[in-house]
Design a protein around this motif. Structure first.
Motif, PDB file in Angstrom:
ATOM      1  N   LYS A   1      37.868 -33.919 -20.779  1.00 30.30           N
ATOM      2  CA  LYS A   1      36.448 -33.670 -21.001  1.00 30.30           C
ATOM      3  C   LYS A   1      35.549 -34.523 -20.124  1.00 30.30           C
ATOM      4  O   LYS A   1      34.359 -34.236 -20.009  1.00 30.30           O
ATOM      5  CB  LYS A   1      36.113 -33.909 -22.481  1.00 30.30           C
ATOM      6  N   GLN A   2      36.085 -35.569 -19.522  1.00 30.74           N
ATOM      7  CA  GLN A   2      35.296 -36.436 -18.664  1.00 30.74           C
ATOM      8  C   GLN A   2      35.767 -36.315 -17.224  1.00 30.74           C
ATOM      9  O   GLN A   2      36.971 -36.222 -16.960  1.00 30.74           O
ATOM     10  CB  GLN A   2      35.402 -37.895 -19.111  1.00 30.74           C
TER      11      GLN A   2
ATOM     12  N   ALA B   1      28.105 -16.073  -6.969  1.00 27.26           N
ATOM     13  CA  ALA B   1      29.061 -15.825  -8.055  1.00 27.26           C
ATOM     14  C   ALA B   1      30.471 -15.779  -7.480  1.00 27.26           C
ATOM     15  O   ALA B   1      30.680 -15.405  -6.331  1.00 27.26           O
ATOM     16  CB  ALA B   1      28.726 -14.484  -8.730  1.00 27.26           C
ATOM     17  N   TRP B   2      31.425 -16.174  -8.283  1.00 30.31           N
ATOM     18  CA  TRP B   2      32.808 -16.115  -7.849  1.00 30.31           C
ATOM     19  C   TRP B   2      33.225 -14.656  -7.682  1.00 30.31           C
ATOM     20  O   TRP B   2      33.177 -13.873  -8.634  1.00 30.31           O
ATOM     21  CB  TRP B   2      33.724 -16.767  -8.869  1.00 30.31           C
TER      22      TRP B   2
ATOM     23  N   PRO C   1      38.077 -35.114  -4.635  1.00 34.69           N
ATOM     24  CA  PRO C   1      36.761 -35.710  -4.915  1.00 34.69           C
ATOM     25  C   PRO C   1      36.096 -35.004  -6.097  1.00 34.69           C
ATOM     26  O   PRO C   1      35.443 -33.980  -5.939  1.00 34.69           O
ATOM     27  CB  PRO C   1      35.970 -35.467  -3.619  1.00 34.69           C
ATOM     28  N   LEU C   2      36.255 -35.558  -7.265  1.00 32.60           N
ATOM     29  CA  LEU C   2      35.829 -34.888  -8.496  1.00 32.60           C
ATOM     30  C   LEU C   2      34.446 -35.360  -8.924  1.00 32.60           C
ATOM     31  O   LEU C   2      34.195 -36.548  -9.091  1.00 32.60           O
ATOM     32  CB  LEU C   2      36.835 -35.178  -9.614  1.00 32.60           C
ATOM     33  N   ASP C   3      33.533 -34.388  -9.097  1.00 30.24           N
ATOM     34  CA  ASP C   3      32.235 -34.648  -9.723  1.00 30.24           C
ATOM     35  C   ASP C   3      32.079 -33.698 -10.899  1.00 30.24           C
ATOM     36  O   ASP C   3      33.005 -32.952 -11.240  1.00 30.24           O
ATOM     37  CB  ASP C   3      31.094 -34.512  -8.709  1.00 30.24           C
ATOM     38  N   THR C   4      30.912 -33.723 -11.539  1.00 26.09           N
ATOM     39  CA  THR C   4      30.741 -32.897 -12.736  1.00 26.09           C
ATOM     40  C   THR C   4      30.833 -31.406 -12.424  1.00 26.09           C
ATOM     41  O   THR C   4      31.345 -30.630 -13.233  1.00 26.09           O
ATOM     42  CB  THR C   4      29.393 -33.201 -13.408  1.00 26.09           C
ATOM     43  N   HIS C   5      30.347 -31.005 -11.250  1.00 31.01           N
ATOM     44  CA  HIS C   5      30.411 -29.589 -10.885  1.00 31.01           C
ATOM     45  C   HIS C   5      31.855 -29.148 -10.696  1.00 31.01           C
ATOM     46  O   HIS C   5      32.292 -28.142 -11.280  1.00 31.01           O
ATOM     47  CB  HIS C   5      29.614 -29.334  -9.611  1.00 31.01           C
ATOM     48  N   LEU C   6      32.619 -29.873  -9.889  1.00 28.79           N
ATOM     49  CA  LEU C   6      34.013 -29.497  -9.660  1.00 28.79           C
ATOM     50  C   LEU C   6      34.816 -29.615 -10.956  1.00 28.79           C
ATOM     51  O   LEU C   6      35.746 -28.832 -11.188  1.00 28.79           O
ATOM     52  CB  LEU C   6      34.631 -30.364  -8.569  1.00 28.79           C
ATOM     53  N   HIS C   7      34.436 -30.565 -11.807  1.00 28.16           N
ATOM     54  CA  HIS C   7      35.127 -30.702 -13.086  1.00 28.16           C
ATOM     55  C   HIS C   7      34.975 -29.430 -13.924  1.00 28.16           C
ATOM     56  O   HIS C   7      35.941 -28.947 -14.525  1.00 28.16           O
ATOM     57  CB  HIS C   7      34.587 -31.914 -13.849  1.00 28.16           C
ATOM     58  N   ARG C   8      33.756 -28.873 -13.949  1.00 28.49           N
ATOM     59  CA  ARG C   8      33.557 -27.621 -14.695  1.00 28.49           C
ATOM     60  C   ARG C   8      34.407 -26.494 -14.110  1.00 28.49           C
ATOM     61  O   ARG C   8      35.004 -25.710 -14.852  1.00 28.49           O
ATOM     62  CB  ARG C   8      32.075 -27.227 -14.677  1.00 28.49           C
ATOM     63  N   VAL C   9      34.448 -26.422 -12.797  1.00 29.43           N
ATOM     64  CA  VAL C   9      35.280 -25.410 -12.140  1.00 29.43           C
ATOM     65  C   VAL C   9      36.749 -25.614 -12.502  1.00 29.43           C
ATOM     66  O   VAL C   9      37.467 -24.660 -12.822  1.00 29.43           O
ATOM     67  CB  VAL C   9      35.085 -25.468 -10.612  1.00 29.43           C
ATOM     68  N   ALA C  10      37.194 -26.869 -12.455  1.00 26.20           N
ATOM     69  CA  ALA C  10      38.595 -27.185 -12.740  1.00 26.20           C
ATOM     70  C   ALA C  10      38.973 -26.831 -14.175  1.00 26.20           C
ATOM     71  O   ALA C  10      40.067 -26.317 -14.435  1.00 26.20           O
ATOM     72  CB  ALA C  10      38.860 -28.659 -12.460  1.00 26.20           C
ATOM     73  N   VAL C  11      38.069 -27.095 -15.111  1.00 23.98           N
ATOM     74  CA  VAL C  11      38.333 -26.739 -16.511  1.00 23.98           C
ATOM     75  C   VAL C  11      38.435 -25.218 -16.651  1.00 23.98           C
ATOM     76  O   VAL C  11      39.328 -24.697 -17.328  1.00 23.98           O
ATOM     77  CB  VAL C  11      37.237 -27.308 -17.427  1.00 23.98           C
ATOM     78  N   THR C  12      37.520 -24.505 -16.001  1.00 21.50           N
ATOM     79  CA  THR C  12      37.531 -23.041 -16.058  1.00 21.50           C
ATOM     80  C   THR C  12      38.834 -22.476 -15.510  1.00 21.50           C
ATOM     81  O   THR C  12      39.399 -21.515 -16.060  1.00 21.50           O
ATOM     82  CB  THR C  12      36.345 -22.466 -15.262  1.00 21.50           C
ATOM     83  N   LEU C  13      39.340 -23.070 -14.444  1.00 20.90           N
ATOM     84  CA  LEU C  13      40.560 -22.584 -13.797  1.00 20.90           C
ATOM     85  C   LEU C  13      41.830 -23.067 -14.500  1.00 20.90           C
ATOM     86  O   LEU C  13      42.925 -22.617 -14.169  1.00 20.90           O
ATOM     87  CB  LEU C  13      40.590 -23.026 -12.341  1.00 20.90           C
TER      88      LEU C  13
ATOM     89  N   CYS D   1      45.717 -18.047 -12.271  1.00 19.90           N
ATOM     90  CA  CYS D   1      44.937 -19.184 -11.782  1.00 19.90           C
ATOM     91  C   CYS D   1      45.266 -19.472 -10.328  1.00 19.90           C
ATOM     92  O   CYS D   1      44.375 -19.686  -9.504  1.00 19.90           O
ATOM     93  CB  CYS D   1      45.222 -20.402 -12.636  1.00 19.90           C
ATOM     94  N   ARG D   2      46.540 -19.455  -9.989  1.00 25.55           N
ATOM     95  CA  ARG D   2      46.944 -19.695  -8.601  1.00 25.55           C
ATOM     96  C   ARG D   2      46.325 -18.653  -7.676  1.00 25.55           C
ATOM     97  O   ARG D   2      45.838 -18.977  -6.592  1.00 25.55           O
ATOM     98  CB  ARG D   2      48.464 -19.648  -8.490  1.00 25.55           C
ATOM     99  N   ALA D   3      46.331 -17.414  -8.113  1.00 28.20           N
ATOM    100  CA  ALA D   3      45.783 -16.340  -7.285  1.00 28.20           C
ATOM    101  C   ALA D   3      44.278 -16.509  -7.093  1.00 28.20           C
ATOM    102  O   ALA D   3      43.749 -16.269  -5.997  1.00 28.20           O
ATOM    103  CB  ALA D   3      46.086 -14.985  -7.920  1.00 28.20           C
ATOM    104  N   ARG D   4      43.568 -16.922  -8.133  1.00 30.58           N
ATOM    105  CA  ARG D   4      42.117 -17.121  -8.025  1.00 30.58           C
ATOM    106  C   ARG D   4      41.800 -18.237  -7.027  1.00 30.58           C
ATOM    107  O   ARG D   4      40.876 -18.122  -6.218  1.00 30.58           O
ATOM    108  CB  ARG D   4      41.527 -17.470  -9.397  1.00 30.58           C
ATOM    109  N   ILE D   5      42.574 -19.308  -7.086  1.00 31.02           N
ATOM    110  CA  ILE D   5      42.329 -20.437  -6.182  1.00 31.02           C
ATOM    111  C   ILE D   5      42.606 -20.035  -4.734  1.00 31.02           C
ATOM    112  O   ILE D   5      41.829 -20.362  -3.824  1.00 31.02           O
ATOM    113  CB  ILE D   5      43.182 -21.644  -6.599  1.00 31.02           C
ATOM    114  N   GLU D   6      43.683 -19.315  -4.509  1.00 30.26           N
ATOM    115  CA  GLU D   6      43.991 -18.862  -3.151  1.00 30.26           C
ATOM    116  C   GLU D   6      42.924 -17.893  -2.638  1.00 30.26           C
ATOM    117  O   GLU D   6      42.578 -17.903  -1.447  1.00 30.26           O
ATOM    118  CB  GLU D   6      45.368 -18.192  -3.113  1.00 30.26           C
TER     119      GLU D   6
END
Length: 268
Positions: free
Chosen positions: A227-228, A265-266, A209-221, A16-21
């Motif tokens: 869930k909210q 795509a990522w 700054p968390l919205d629904t889009h970044l939340h989905r990304v954060a859950v994936t990572l 996960c750390r590597a993907r974020i970097e």
């Protein structure tokens, strides 16, 4: 304020750390800011103008980006070359007249003028943390950025004389306060993306700054299991990013949102 700290202890995997970097290396570039409300802030050199333009740009940053930029162009055309001077030099009656009939989506004239008049009263001291503001004097269970945000909202709403809930949500109510956290990121961080300028807060004090889009990304990572996309989740995501960079966890925020905004795509 009551504490809203996350109760889960998320630990990031090396993958996960590597993907974020990798995302940071690819997307944290000035060229990717195009068609973003932040570009409005870049037009101004003086800190007071950037404070005013930044807050307006952030709080109206909801909906279609084309509509957002169109609304912002309309606002700043009415305010002229120096928006801070516009607010300080005009009477409240003049400001009300200039923005009579203003509407952007759910933001109507009354709320928007209230925001402008509240900002007008605060400008002599600045919209950010006041000179005598000390993070150490505030509750340790809250990130200093949220404390400063709550104080700013209270001051503006108090001067506006009316609640501005949608434009200026208060962190004590549990909202992720995405647009206000975005504004604080712009004003505190200083690099190729964020112009900075505020003193009294450090990048480590900020909340993502968390919205629904970044939340989905954060859950994936694996940055959160919540869930909210609320403030507790935003604090948890920030804590996860702090495991990679304790000094500047929000340096990853811009890059994490770019693939979705650019419809790419990522590639990690």
């Amino acid at each position: 304020m009551s504490p809203l700290l996350p109760d889960a202890d998320v630990r990031l995997s090396p993958r996960c750390r590597a993907r974020i970097e990798t995302l940071y290396a690819r997307y944290h570039r000035h060229e990717h800011v195009a068609r973003d409300p932040l570009t409005c802030v870049y037009r101004y050199d003086h800190l007071a103008d950037r404070e005013v333009v930044g807050l307006i740009s952030a709080v109206l940053a909801y909906g279609n980006v084309k509509a957002i930029l169109s609304a912002l162009d309309t606002v700043f055309a009415r305010m002229g070359e120096h928006p801070a001077a516009y607010l300080q030099d005009r009477t409240p009656a003049t400001i009300r007249r200039h923005f009579a009939g203003f509407r952007y989506r759910v933001t109507g004239e009354a709320d928007f003028v209230g925001l402008l008049l509240g900002m007008r009263k605060l400008l002599p001291e600045g919209l950010g943390p006041r000179a005598d503001w000390k993070a150490a004097e505030h509750p340790a269970q809250w990130p200093a950025g949220l404390v400063a945000m709550g104080e700013m909202v209270d001051r503006i709403v108090g001067e506006a004389g009316r609640p501005l809930g949608h434009l200026l949500p208060h962190p004590a109510r549990g909202s992720a306060c995405k647009r206000l956290n975005l504004y604080f990121r712009w004003m505190v961080r200083c690099d190729a993306i964020d112009p900075g300028g505020w003193k009294g807060l450090e990048p480590a004090d900020l909340v993502v700054p968390l919205d629904t889009h970044l939340h989905r990304v954060a859950v994936t990572l694996g940055l959160t299991r919540r869930k909210q996309a609320n403030l507790a989740a935003a604090i948890e995501v920030t804590a996860g990013l702090r495991q990679i960079d304790p000094v500047d966890p929000l340096r990853f925020d811009f890059a994490l949102t770019r693939p979705g905004i650019l419809k790419e795509a990522w590639r990690v």
